[in-house]
Design an enzyme around this catalytic site. Structure first.
Site, mmCIF file in Angstrom:
data_model
loop_
_atom_site.group_PDB
_atom_site.id
_atom_site.type_symbol
_atom_site.label_atom_id
_atom_site.label_comp_id
_atom_site.label_asym_id
_atom_site.label_seq_id
_atom_site.Cartn_x
_atom_site.Cartn_y
_atom_site.Cartn_z
ATOM 1 N N ASP A 46 1.077 -1.281 -0.070
ATOM 2 C CA ASP A 46 -0.030 0.068 -0.005
ATOM 3 C C ASP A 46 0.933 1.260 0.143
ATOM 4 O O ASP A 46 1.993 1.258 0.551
ATOM 5 C CB ASP A 46 -0.829 -0.035 1.243
ATOM 6 C CG ASP A 46 -1.916 -1.036 1.362
ATOM 7 O OD1 ASP A 46 -2.291 -1.689 0.079
ATOM 8 O OD2 ASP A 46 -2.318 -1.558 2.312
ATOM 9 N N TYR A 74 6.608 -8.620 8.449
ATOM 10 C CA TYR A 74 6.305 -7.202 8.674
ATOM 11 C C TYR A 74 6.565 -6.812 9.977
ATOM 12 O O TYR A 74 6.343 -7.270 11.121
ATOM 13 C CB TYR A 74 4.758 -6.769 8.071
ATOM 14 C CG TYR A 74 4.358 -7.229 6.922
ATOM 15 C CD1 TYR A 74 4.206 -6.225 5.861
ATOM 16 C CD2 TYR A 74 3.862 -8.397 6.492
ATOM 17 C CE1 TYR A 74 3.878 -6.441 4.579
ATOM 18 C CE2 TYR A 74 3.476 -8.595 5.142
ATOM 19 C CZ TYR A 74 3.540 -7.457 4.196
ATOM 20 O OH TYR A 74 2.959 -8.128 2.896
ATOM 21 N N ASP A 88 -6.585 1.805 7.849
ATOM 22 C CA ASP A 88 -4.973 2.419 8.245
ATOM 23 C C ASP A 88 -5.059 3.701 8.443
ATOM 24 O O ASP A 88 -6.031 4.459 8.415
ATOM 25 C CB ASP A 88 -4.131 1.730 7.325
ATOM 26 C CG ASP A 88 -4.274 2.118 5.582
ATOM 27 O OD1 ASP A 88 -5.022 3.410 5.602
ATOM 28 O OD2 ASP A 88 -3.879 1.794 4.614
ATOM 29 N N ARG A 185 -3.867 -4.773 7.759
ATOM 30 C CA ARG A 185 -4.769 -3.930 8.315
ATOM 31 C C ARG A 185 -5.943 -4.590 8.793
ATOM 32 O O ARG A 185 -6.391 -3.993 9.882
ATOM 33 C CB ARG A 185 -5.315 -3.082 7.161
ATOM 34 C CG ARG A 185 -4.188 -1.937 6.379
ATOM 35 C CD ARG A 185 -5.041 -1.285 5.354
ATOM 36 N NE ARG A 185 -4.911 -2.054 4.057
ATOM 37 C CZ ARG A 185 -5.731 -1.971 3.191
ATOM 38 N NH1 ARG A 185 -6.655 -0.955 3.291
ATOM 39 N NH2 ARG A 185 -5.757 -2.599 1.975
#
Length: 312
Positions: A46, A74, A88, A185
């Site tokens: 993203d 992540y 987010d 998310r």
């Protein structure tokens, strides 16, 4: 439709994306600098997210289906007390709720994070690129409608708390290793809901994708300031794929390059059935094959005129 420029480039380029550009923006940068029109990636990021984007050039773009299947790691920050329409920090706040005091207690938080490990059904974010009847979900959401998304089975292989900021607002800094298709998310959103409050993803950085680490990656500034070929930044494709390697001689290489099935008899060891295998000759990857127990069966053949070279 105009035909994209082609070069003799064929390789895997690890890129460290900054926050702001989309994955497609990075692809356009690489196209412009390399002159190669066939550029893709092995898993989008993203715009808000930073970190590793595995970029593929030339015929190597055909490897995307093997590389996107890899697990990814992540570093994520989850902020509690508010929810957004995108789940987010790029979205608009749609609700605020009180945060239970235990959300700021280390022991409770560590237990929650550990409890994430395993397989689960996950509803993707409304603002995602999943296609619904040919239309991306975020397009539907931007029209003010609710996309009819279905839960997907995902897997969290590892999860740990890095730091805890008691706030306000409380923020968890966590590291997560997840399967393909997992939305961080959604993990943030669902944690808020499970704890009787609201939450959203406030920061995200991808540190690893399959065998590739962000420490191997280059930045936009480096590639823009480089006067040589981008091929100088390519990483070893054999190591990147991470599949068992089958070495064949010149007599079999010609047949393999034409997509022929190969007898297993001359091989030193019998490969596992249905496991992807990287078939190589002395200097290049010929393709990805699988085994039926008696023969090597081609899954993907790479062209010899734009070889995906092995590193010495």
């Amino acid at each position: 439709m105009a035909r994209r420029n082609t070069t003799d480039l064929c390789g895997i380029l690890p890129f460290d994306k900054s926050s702001g550009p989309s994955s497609h923006d990075i692809i356009n940068i690489v196209r412009r600098i390399s002159g190669e029109g066939r550029v893709g990636h092995a898993g989008t990021l993203d715009p808000m997210a930073t970190g590793l984007l595995v970029v593929l050039l030339g015929p190597a773009t055909r490897l995307a289906r093997f590389l996107t299947a890899e697990s990814k790691t992540y570093r994520a920050k989850i902020t509690f007390g508010s929810a957004t329409d995108t789940d987010d920090a790029d979205g608009e706040i749609i609700s605020t709720l009180p945060v239970p005091s235990q959300v700021s207690e280390v022991g409770f938080v560590e237990a929650c994070i550990e409890g994430l490990i395993g397989q689960r059904d996950q509803l993707p974010p409304a603002y995602s690129a999943i296609k619904l009847g040919g239309t991306k979900a975020y397009t539907v959401a931007r029209r003010g409608e609710t996309p009819e998304l279905q839960p997907r089975t995902v897997r969290i292989d590892d999860a740990r708390l890095i730091t805890l900021d008691g706030g306000p607002p409380p923020t968890w800094d966590v590291e997560l290793s997840v399967s393909k298709g997992t939305y961080i998310r959604s993990i943030a959103r669902d944690l808020g809901s499970a704890l009787g409050t609201a939450a959203h993803l406030s920061e995200l950085r991808r540190s690893r994708s399959g065998t590739v680490d962000v420490g191997q990656a280059i930045t936009a500034d480096i590639i823009k300031g480089h006067s040589g070929s981008v091929s100088e930044f390519f990483i070893d494709p054999v190591e990147t794929l991470g599949f068992p390697v089958i070495q064949i001689g010149d007599d079999q290489a010609a047949a393999a390059s034409n997509g022929c099935r190969l007898s297993i008899d001359p091989l030193d060891s019998e490969p596992a059935i249905d496991t992807p295998l990287t078939v190589v000759d002395r200097s290049r990857i010929i393709g990805i094959f699988s085994s039926d127990g008696a023969r090597l069966i081609p899954m993907l053949i790479l062209p010899g005129d734009a070889p995906l070279l092995r590193h010495p």
